[in-house]
Design a protein around this motif. Structure first.
Motif, PDB file in Angstrom:
ATOM      1  N   ARG A 294      24.500  13.392 -47.906  1.00  0.00           N
ATOM      2  CA  ARG A 294      24.497  12.911 -46.512  1.00  0.00           C
ATOM      3  C   ARG A 294      23.402  11.878 -46.264  1.00  0.00           C
ATOM      4  NH1 ARG A 294      22.474  18.659 -44.162  1.00  0.00           N
ATOM      5  NH2 ARG A 294      20.241  18.265 -44.202  1.00  0.00           N
TER       6      ARG A 294
ATOM      7  N   GLU B  55      16.865  33.222 -52.265  1.00  0.00           N
ATOM      8  CA  GLU B  55      17.984  34.134 -52.543  1.00  0.00           C
ATOM      9  C   GLU B  55      18.659  33.783 -53.865  1.00  0.00           C
ATOM     10  OE1 GLU B  55      19.388  35.083 -47.942  1.00  0.00           O
ATOM     11  OE2 GLU B  55      20.239  33.365 -49.005  1.00  0.00           O
TER      12      GLU B  55
ATOM     13  N   VAL C 230      17.108  24.871 -54.592  1.00  0.00           N
ATOM     14  CA  VAL C 230      18.092  24.353 -53.646  1.00  0.00           C
ATOM     15  C   VAL C 230      18.774  25.506 -52.914  1.00  0.00           C
ATOM     16  CG1 VAL C 230      20.294  23.145 -53.435  1.00  0.00           C
ATOM     17  CG2 VAL C 230      18.520  22.233 -54.949  1.00  0.00           C
ATOM     18  N   GLY C 231      19.260  26.489 -53.709  1.00  0.00           N
ATOM     19  CA  GLY C 231      19.905  27.643 -53.098  1.00  0.00           C
ATOM     20  C   GLY C 231      21.411  27.665 -53.254  1.00  0.00           C
ATOM     21  N   MET C 232      22.008  26.572 -53.732  1.00  0.00           N
ATOM     22  CA  MET C 232      23.456  26.605 -53.940  1.00  0.00           C
ATOM     23  C   MET C 232      23.724  27.438 -55.204  1.00  0.00           C
ATOM     24  SD  MET C 232      26.428  25.910 -53.032  1.00  0.00           S
ATOM     25  CE  MET C 232      26.124  24.839 -51.642  1.00  0.00           C
TER      26      MET C 232
ATOM     27  N   ARG D  30      20.880  17.384 -56.992  1.00  0.00           N
ATOM     28  CA  ARG D  30      20.350  16.971 -55.674  1.00  0.00           C
ATOM     29  C   ARG D  30      18.838  17.144 -55.574  1.00  0.00           C
ATOM     30  NH1 ARG D  30      22.974  21.126 -51.532  1.00  0.00           N
ATOM     31  NH2 ARG D  30      24.379  21.486 -53.256  1.00  0.00           N
TER      32      ARG D  30
ATOM     33  N   LEU E 152      19.220  27.374 -42.890  1.00  0.00           N
ATOM     34  CA  LEU E 152      18.246  27.300 -43.986  1.00  0.00           C
ATOM     35  C   LEU E 152      18.892  27.403 -45.357  1.00  0.00           C
ATOM     36  CD1 LEU E 152      15.287  29.395 -42.573  1.00  0.00           C
ATOM     37  CD2 LEU E 152      15.892  27.003 -42.223  1.00  0.00           C
ATOM     38  N   ASP E 153      20.187  27.685 -45.405  1.00  0.00           N
ATOM     39  CA  ASP E 153      20.834  27.765 -46.710  1.00  0.00           C
ATOM     40  C   ASP E 153      21.156  26.351 -47.210  1.00  0.00           C
ATOM     41  OD1 ASP E 153      22.639  27.772 -44.536  1.00  0.00           O
ATOM     42  OD2 ASP E 153      24.291  28.238 -45.875  1.00  0.00           O
ATOM     43  N   ALA E 154      21.583  26.260 -48.448  1.00  0.00           N
ATOM     44  CA  ALA E 154      21.693  24.959 -49.107  1.00  0.00           C
ATOM     45  C   ALA E 154      22.637  24.006 -48.378  1.00  0.00           C
ATOM     46  CB  ALA E 154      22.152  25.150 -50.542  1.00  0.00           C
ATOM     47  N   GLU E 155      23.750  24.545 -47.902  1.00  0.00           N
ATOM     48  CA  GLU E 155      24.765  23.670 -47.317  1.00  0.00           C
ATOM     49  C   GLU E 155      25.464  24.379 -46.161  1.00  0.00           C
ATOM     50  OE1 GLU E 155      27.622  22.161 -50.329  1.00  0.00           O
ATOM     51  OE2 GLU E 155      26.084  20.622 -50.539  1.00  0.00           O
ATOM     52  N   PRO E 156      24.819  24.404 -44.986  1.00  0.00           N
ATOM     53  CA  PRO E 156      25.427  25.106 -43.854  1.00  0.00           C
ATOM     54  C   PRO E 156      26.824  24.554 -43.565  1.00  0.00           C
ATOM     55  CG  PRO E 156      23.191  24.381 -43.330  1.00  0.00           C
ATOM     56  CD  PRO E 156      23.565  23.739 -44.626  1.00  0.00           C
TER      57      PRO E 156
ATOM     58  N   SER F  43      26.546  29.274 -50.550  1.00  0.00           N
ATOM     59  CA  SER F  43      25.409  28.522 -50.013  1.00  0.00           C
ATOM     60  C   SER F  43      24.329  29.492 -49.557  1.00  0.00           C
ATOM     61  CB  SER F  43      25.882  27.657 -48.841  1.00  0.00           C
ATOM     62  OG  SER F  43      24.806  26.977 -48.268  1.00  0.00           O
ATOM     63  N   ARG F  44      23.208  29.507 -50.279  1.00  0.00           N
ATOM     64  CA  ARG F  44      22.152  30.474 -49.969  1.00  0.00           C
ATOM     65  C   ARG F  44      20.816  29.770 -49.800  1.00  0.00           C
ATOM     66  NH1 ARG F  44      22.376  35.883 -53.086  1.00  0.00           N
ATOM     67  NH2 ARG F  44      22.021  36.503 -50.920  1.00  0.00           N
ATOM     68  N   ARG F  45      19.790  30.548 -49.480  1.00  0.00           N
ATOM     69  CA  ARG F  45      18.439  29.976 -49.428  1.00  0.00           C
ATOM     70  C   ARG F  45      17.892  29.920 -50.851  1.00  0.00           C
ATOM     71  NH1 ARG F  45      15.628  32.749 -44.161  1.00  0.00           N
ATOM     72  NH2 ARG F  45      17.493  32.652 -42.866  1.00  0.00           N
ATOM     73  N   PRO F  46      16.949  29.026 -51.088  1.00  0.00           N
ATOM     74  CA  PRO F  46      16.390  28.914 -52.438  1.00  0.00           C
ATOM     75  C   PRO F  46      15.898  30.249 -52.995  1.00  0.00           C
ATOM     76  CG  PRO F  46      15.638  27.080 -51.090  1.00  0.00           C
ATOM     77  CD  PRO F  46      16.421  27.985 -50.183  1.00  0.00           C
TER      78      PRO F  46
END
Ligand SMILES: Cc1cc2nc3c(=O)[nH]c(=O)nc-3n(C[C@H](O)[C@H](O)[C@H](O)COP(=O)(O)OP(=O)(O)OC[C@H]3O[C@@H](n4cnc5c(N)ncnc54)[C@H](O)[C@@H]3O)c2cc1C
Lengths: 313, 492
Positions: free
Chosen positions: A114, A252, A269-271, A107, B197-201, A247-250
């Protein structure tokens, strides 16, 4: 002019199959069937129609039935050097991919699932056919009902077909891996990085773009590796991703360590893909209230995908 | 006196400090944050569109989320609707208040709260001006991608509410793609956080549903925007053509060649001449149309893309000028960005349209637009986002001329119909507001509109937020159908 979806016999038949009452669950490729909890066994299982309706390479749009496999769609688009941002999980359908709403590990370069969606036609809870969004690559006419359908796990309506935005496939796309570098350096220095995956020791990088730019970035990558005392990056396949998503912040994702178990993090991305399920943080209370009202407004009898739960509801 | 008279003409009721609602607002916010004089109300009664049916009630200038909550709760207690207002630069009457609502202006909520370079996100208050944000980010090598032409005045809150676009949204997407989370005050005064703010809320994408909600879903009080790194290299080209067909065909060929330029803008001769008179950008006056093409990215790819654009342009008979340096690039862009200022020198009024058509139909639609305005004896200038088929015909006129406004509106209706006929949509970036509310049935069935109304009711079940916009009667909430009738003809 407005196209009446009822005049499309395929859509009309699909709407008739769903009908105005009784619990229904829509099945795509079944590749992520347990997400949100399996559906109530009493629900009638329906499948969306298949096939590409209209691909217009010069408009960069494609109209496709929801039951079409993403890989099949992408094969046809590739003949004209295009694709969509939908992830290519083997077996998954475009409708399923939208209902799930997840973006794939590329991504960073390809964009979010989306953001590919221009128009969705779906069957509502009274068996009616509904059009949300519009056919052109840009459109802000009215409320954006499409956004609600994406990631709704089929709990608000049954997606029948859609128009997606396509993008050119980059001239060159290559994967390399290297041990012992800081993946943050790659994110910082390689504008062509379309995916950076990191498991705490190994970094996998997909560079995508114009040939000259990719070559340039591969040289940068070699420099980063040399500076870190690591081996030269070697061509490699991307890693297999652990089964659960966190699902996290980049930032993190970059701070993940051995204490988190085995993982593959999407840098920038953070995933984070992990080997154990992680429960999401408690959702915002007010937003849960609005989500309940959304469900109530679109599916007042709770007939779509009973038993399956979205987010914090 | 004159302003009060004007307000009264629009149907405003008497208002003053005796108004209980105003007294409560003053008690909650302080007198300096509640303006109820005729001048303030008149100023808040219009936006940049030609719609003149708005009448503002008291205008509030809160500076915190808590004060916005207070405004909404007080308005609710007095059964008054609420209309959020940014810079008032909207072009559809979306910010024009119907039925003397409490206006919540975000002017004082103009702080950039936090910039997190590592996560490429910034939290801003809704009243932050679009260009101020990008200027603030520039030393960090970052920017906020949506760049409407109104960038020096429009607010992030307005951008979110209208899902605004700009020349550089061709490659990067409109506002929705650049908003991660939004703090919103709902019509019951509750504060909710949409997105994250996380990747996929998780959960339904309420963030996405809110963007483009035209102030009818709630009031955004904080927005987390995604920050985009500035490209390493940029190349700007001006292609000039002796006929509009070749210019439009070049647009199609560029896209078909697999290029995604950062921007791909078109101007017709009338517009070029106006711009040249105004700011001497060096556009060729004799060209029937020009394309402003910008490619960006890494140096090698930029070189390759620019070469390809040149090749395609030459193949279509274009004269080509490549900006040699940043100064020349700025000059070329100045031409594009001054278009509206230039038009103001020709005629006192303009009506700026905004429809999208398939790129393959651009030539045909442009021809029909010329026919329409000729038939009405009007002047049209075209300056638009050709790369995504987003037309912006601007009809320049003088509303003081007898029967002129009616002609302009009629031409507008015809332009909308033509765009819809070829498979286009009502709006590419300005939204619906009151301007196109009654055209919605051209694009959506009753069932579709009913589903849009469901989205609205999930956010605002009591129909208090910016009533009378977007959804035509009877899809708008029952209790406000009165209101929208009261405003008279949508067109003024
Ligand atoms: C010369 C000119 C050029 C333009 N060029 C472009 C362009 O290139 N692209 C483009 O997309 N638009 C363009 N516009 C239109 C306009 O500038 C945009 O729609 C802009 O985003 C509106 O911002 P604003 O702050 O002026 O909002 P306003 O006009 O004040 O409000 C617009 C809508 O947003 C709502 N709103 C405002 N703040 C909030 C909030 N905090 N919470 C909830 N709702 C809110 C209002 O209720 C209203 O419905 C142009 C306008 C002009 C006059």
């Amino acid at each position: 002019m407005r196209r009446d979806p009822c005049s499309d016999p395929v859509l009309a038949a699909f709407a008739a199959e769903i009908g105005p009452s009784g619990p229904v669950t829509i099945k795509g490729g079944g590749t992520h069937w347990s997400v949100g909890g399996g559906p109530d066994p009493t629900a009638r299982v329906v499948a969306a129609p298949e096939g590409i309706v209209k691909f217009q390479p010069s408009e960069t749009t494609v109209e496709v039935r929801a039951g079409t496999k993403v890989t099949e769609l992408h094969e046809v688009l590739a003949e004209h050097g295009q694709r969509t941002s939908l992830p290519e999980d083997p077996g998954s359908t475009v409708g399923g991919a939208l209902a799930l709403g997840w973006s794939g590990p590329a991504r960073l370069g390809r964009g979010l699932t989306r953001d590919a969606v221009l128009q969705i036609r779906y069957v509502g809870s009274a068996g009616e056919l509904v059009t949300a969004g519009g056919p052109t690559v840009k459109n802000v006419s009215g409320f954006d009902v499409c956004r609600l359908m994406i990631g709704s796990l089929g709990t608000l309506g049954c997606i029948a077909d859609m128009i997606l935005r396509t993008r050119p496939i980059p001239e060159l796309e290559v994967w390399h891996s290297v041990f012992g570098i800081d993946p943050a350096d790659v994110l910082q220095s390689c504008a062509t990085a379309g995916s950076i995956l990191w498991d705490g020791s190994c970094t996998w990088i997909m560079n995508a773009g114009y040939g000259v730019d990719v070559e340039h970035d591969l040289a940068v990558l070699a420099e980063i590796s040399a500076k870190a005392g690591a081996d030269r990056p070697a061509p490699a396949d991307p890693p297999k991703l652990p089964p659960h998503r966190w699902s996290r912040r980049p930032s993190e994702a970059l701070a993940m360590g051995p204490e988190d178990g085995s993982f593959v993090a999407e840098i920038g991305v953070g995933m984070v893909h992990v080997d154990h399920p992680v429960s999401p943080p408690p959702p915002d209370e007010g937003s849960v209230l609005v989500q309940r009202r959304v469900k109530q407004a679109f599916d007042p009898d709770s007939r779509f995908n009973p038993g399956r739960r979205v987010g914090g509801m | 006196m004159a302003v009060l008279e004007k307000l009264r003409k629009r149907g405003a009721g008497p208002a003053g400090t005796r108004d209980r609602c105003v007294a409560d607002l003053v008690a909650a916010l302080g007198a300096e944050r509640v303006h109820n004089d005729g001048a303030a109300r008149l100023l808040a009664s219009t936006d940049a569109s030609i719609f003149e049916g708005g009448v503002a009630g008291p205008v509030c200038f809160p500076d915190s989320t808590a004060q916005v909550q207070a405004c909404v709760r007080i308005a609710s207690a007095h059964h008054r609707p609420v209309v959020a207002r940014g810079a008032g630069s909207g072009l559809t009457g979306a910010a024009a208040p119907l039925g003397e609502p409490v206006v919540v202006a975000t002017t004082r909520m103009n702080r950039i709260l936090e910039v997190d370079g590592a996560n490429r996100v910034a939290w801003v208050q809704p009243g932050v001006i679009n260009l101020d944000l990008s200027n603030h980010l520039s030393p960090m090598g970052l920017h906020f991608a949506p760049d409407p032409s109104s960038q020096p005045v429009c607010t992030i809150g307005g951008n979110v509410a209208n899902n605004s676009g700009g020349p550089h949204c061709l490659a990067l997407g409109v506002t929705s793609a650049h908003v991660l989370a939004i703090e919103v005050v709902l019509s019951d005064g509750r504060v909710v956080m949409l997105g994250g703010l996380d990747a996929e809320p998780s959960g339904y994408d309420l963030r996405g549903a809110f963007v483009g909600g035209e102030g009818m879903l709630g009031i955004a009080t904080r927005v987390a925007v995604r920050l985009t790194p500035n490209p390493a290299a940029v190349r700007t080209l001006l292609l000039s053509f002796s006929d509009v067909e070749s210019a439009a065909a070049t647009v199609g060929a560029i896209i078909a060649a697999g290029l995604v330029p950062a921007a791909l803008e078109m101007m017709d001769q009338q517009c070029v001449e106006a711009v040249e008179d105004f700011c001497h950008a060096g556009y060729p006056r004799d060209a029937a149309a020009v394309l402003l093409v910008e490619v960006d990215g890494m140096p090698g790819g930029v070189e390759a893309q620019a070469a390809k654009v040149e090749e395609i342009g030459r193949g279509h008979g274009a004269g080509i000028r490549v900006a040699a340096d940043e100064q020349e690039r700025q000059l070329l862009w100045k031409g594009r960005k001054s278009a509206f200022g230039a038009i103001a020198r020709i005629k006192p009024d303009y009506y700026l349209h905004d429809t999208v058509v398939p790129r393959g139909r651009l030539v045909e639609v442009l021809q029909r637009i010329y026919e329409i305005v000729d038939r009405h004896g009007l002047l049209v200038l075209n300056v638009f986002h050709a790369g995504d088929g987003n037309l912006h015909p601007i009809i320049a006129y003088d509303s003081r001329e007898e029967g002129m406004s009616e002609k302009v509106r009629e031409a507008g209706r015809e332009i909308i119909s033509v765009s819809m006929e070829v498979g286009g949509v009502l709006s590419g970036e300005h939204g619906i507001g009151v301007e196109k509310r009654d055209f919605m049935p051209l694009m959506f069935s009753n069932t579709d509109l009913d589903h849009q109304a469901r989205l609205k009711s999930a956010f605002d079940p009591v129909c208090m937020m910016n009533p009378g916009k977007v959804l035509p009667s009877p899809h708008s909430c029952a209790d406000i159908s009165e209101l929208s009738r009261a405003s008279g003809d949508v067109w003024g």
